[in-house]
Design a protein around this motif. Structure first.
Motif, PDB file in Angstrom:
ATOM      1  N   LEU A  86      46.658 -28.152  23.263  1.00 43.64           N
ATOM      2  CA  LEU A  86      47.049 -26.771  23.572  1.00 43.64           C
ATOM      3  C   LEU A  86      47.854 -26.159  22.425  1.00 43.64           C
ATOM      4  CD1 LEU A  86      47.509 -27.359  27.324  1.00 43.64           C
ATOM      5  CD2 LEU A  86      45.942 -25.727  26.287  1.00 43.64           C
ATOM      6  N   THR A  87      48.569 -26.998  21.682  1.00 44.23           N
ATOM      7  CA  THR A  87      49.237 -26.488  20.480  1.00 44.23           C
ATOM      8  C   THR A  87      48.164 -26.123  19.459  1.00 44.23           C
ATOM      9  OG1 THR A  87      50.914 -28.147  20.986  1.00 44.23           O
ATOM     10  CG2 THR A  87      51.166 -26.951  18.923  1.00 44.23           C
ATOM     11  N   TYR A 143      60.356 -34.625  17.605  1.00 47.78           N
ATOM     12  CA  TYR A 143      59.587 -35.876  17.747  1.00 47.78           C
ATOM     13  C   TYR A 143      59.508 -36.642  16.427  1.00 47.78           C
ATOM     14  CZ  TYR A 143      55.202 -38.287  19.363  1.00 47.78           C
ATOM     15  OH  TYR A 143      54.225 -39.162  19.748  1.00 47.78           O
ATOM     16  N   THR A 159      52.541 -30.970  21.523  1.00 43.20           N
ATOM     17  CA  THR A 159      53.662 -30.511  22.352  1.00 43.20           C
ATOM     18  C   THR A 159      54.956 -31.195  21.939  1.00 43.20           C
ATOM     19  OG1 THR A 159      52.199 -30.044  24.175  1.00 43.20           O
ATOM     20  CG2 THR A 159      54.532 -30.398  24.711  1.00 43.20           C
ATOM     21  N   TYR A 186      46.723 -44.899  24.915  1.00 44.73           N
ATOM     22  CA  TYR A 186      47.840 -44.862  23.976  1.00 44.73           C
ATOM     23  C   TYR A 186      48.182 -46.223  23.377  1.00 44.73           C
ATOM     24  CZ  TYR A 186      47.924 -39.962  24.435  1.00 44.73           C
ATOM     25  OH  TYR A 186      47.534 -38.651  24.341  1.00 44.73           O
ATOM     26  N   TYR A 209      61.365 -31.463  27.724  1.00 47.02           N
ATOM     27  CA  TYR A 209      59.999 -31.995  27.689  1.00 47.02           C
ATOM     28  C   TYR A 209      59.658 -32.367  29.131  1.00 47.02           C
ATOM     29  CZ  TYR A 209      56.099 -35.027  26.282  1.00 47.02           C
ATOM     30  OH  TYR A 209      54.871 -35.603  26.121  1.00 47.02           O
ATOM     31  N   ARG A 212      44.270 -29.368  32.346  1.00 44.92           N
ATOM     32  CA  ARG A 212      43.850 -30.513  31.540  1.00 44.92           C
ATOM     33  C   ARG A 212      44.160 -31.822  32.259  1.00 44.92           C
ATOM     34  NH1 ARG A 212      45.998 -31.119  25.460  1.00 44.92           N
ATOM     35  NH2 ARG A 212      47.865 -31.865  26.540  1.00 44.92           N
TER      36      ARG A 212
END
Ligand code: PPE
Length: 304
Positions: free
Chosen positions: A220-221, A129, A257, A164, A96, A60
């Motif tokens: 991906l999660t 998180y 993630t 972001y 992480y 990715r």
């Protein structure tokens, strides 16, 4: 959350000491957000520390870079080996991991094509998180007034650093209003995701999540949870959702993630409630799978 220091950071092929991992202030990526990144986690498994879906994350990363014409000067195999080595030298059994590919020092201006492409990989221990309480009892979300960037503004398919700023505006807005996390809508008013998470809801035993063409990242999660849900016998529908679909959901949760799987207890003050049975079942299998405790999903855990 202050970053917890470890020993080394990988920069352009070398392991450097944590405090020496610095760049010039005229680095292109710092001025224009011309970088792409990944967020990966490594967990302790019965066979040793393993990086969750490392190969898929690196793929990715390369796709994110392709959208911005950035040629990463390392092969996938080299980046995979570097990531594993980094986790080993830092002697952390769970962490992480943050690979970053960015336009470097040497060029200014909006044609970045002659600027170097630099690569770094860092790792550090990063806890829940959205808080431990959030994972257990759910969080309070609010729809942000900031619309999600769309594919013709800044393609969300590229996990680009500049994207972001959009997430930061949304996140800070809802935090100032006393909520835990933002829900984002695209320009057409359909739900896309959270600032740094995918979103799911459950209605009458069926899971729903926004399609990537609505503006959701191919998480991906998200992908792992779709596989787990299907294996548990639940249907997962990728479809456009409006905010009131969330208000009337039986269950809802964020996935990512960093976030892992976080139930949503309220959206815009409409109560969804404590984590429901499907959310809990998915959390249970996912939390075991990421720790290498589920045989069917063992290939997701890439041992360092
Ligand atoms: N959507 C967005 C916008 C996103 O940033 C992430 C990951 C996801 C979905 C979930 O994707 P995945 O991690 O592959 O399941 N966000 C990363 C950065 C978060 C941050 O605050 O920084 C992450 O979770 O690592």
């Amino acid at each position: 959350m202050p970053i917890q220091e470890v020993k080394k950071i990988w920069m352009n092929g070398k392991m450097v000491d944590w405090h020496d991992a610095t760049i010039h202030v005229l680095t292109h990526g710092l001025h224009y957000g011309s970088g792409v990144f990944e967020g990966i986690r490594a967990y302790k498994t019965p066979e040793g520390t393993a990086v969750f879906r490392l190969t898929d994350h690196i793929k990715r990363l390369r796709n994110s870079a392709k959208i911005y014409f950035m040629d990463i000067p390392f092969t996938d195999e080299e980046l995979i080996a570097a990531t594993k080595e980094l986790v080993k030298v830092n002697e952390v059994d769970s962490c992480y991991i943050r690979p970053l590919v960015y336009r470097g020092y040497g060029e200014m201006g909006l044609n970045p094509l002659n600027a170097d492409v630099d690569v770094s990989i860092a790792c550090w221990p990063w806890g829940a998180y959205l808080g431990e309480e959030g994972i257990k009892h759910g969080i309070r979300a609010k729809v942000s007034s900031y619309r999600r960037i769309d594919a013709n503004v800044l393609p969300p398919a590229s996990k680009a650093t500049g994207n972001y700023l959009n997430s930061i505006l949304a996140k800070v807005e809802v935090i100032h209003s006393g909520y835990d996390e933002a829900v984002m809508l695209n320009a057409h008013g359909y739900v896309t995701d959270g600032p740094g998470e995918n979103i799911f809801m459950v209605k009458d035993g069926v899971l729903y999540t926004p399609p990537t063409h609505a503006g959701a990242l191919e998480g991906l999660t998200r992908d792992s949870l779709i596989t787990i849900a299907n294996d548990l016998g639940y249907a997962v529908v990728e479809d456009n959702l409006v905010r009131s679909d969330l208000y009337l959901a039986d269950e809802a949760f964020f996935s990512g993630t960093a976030a892992e799987v976080v139930p949503i207890r309220e959206v815009d003050d409409r109560v969804i409630g404590e984590p429901g049975p499907i959310t809990k079942a998915l959390q249970d299998v996912f939390f075991k799978a990421m720790k290498g405790e589920v045989d069917e999903y063992k290939d997701w855990c890439e041992l360092v």
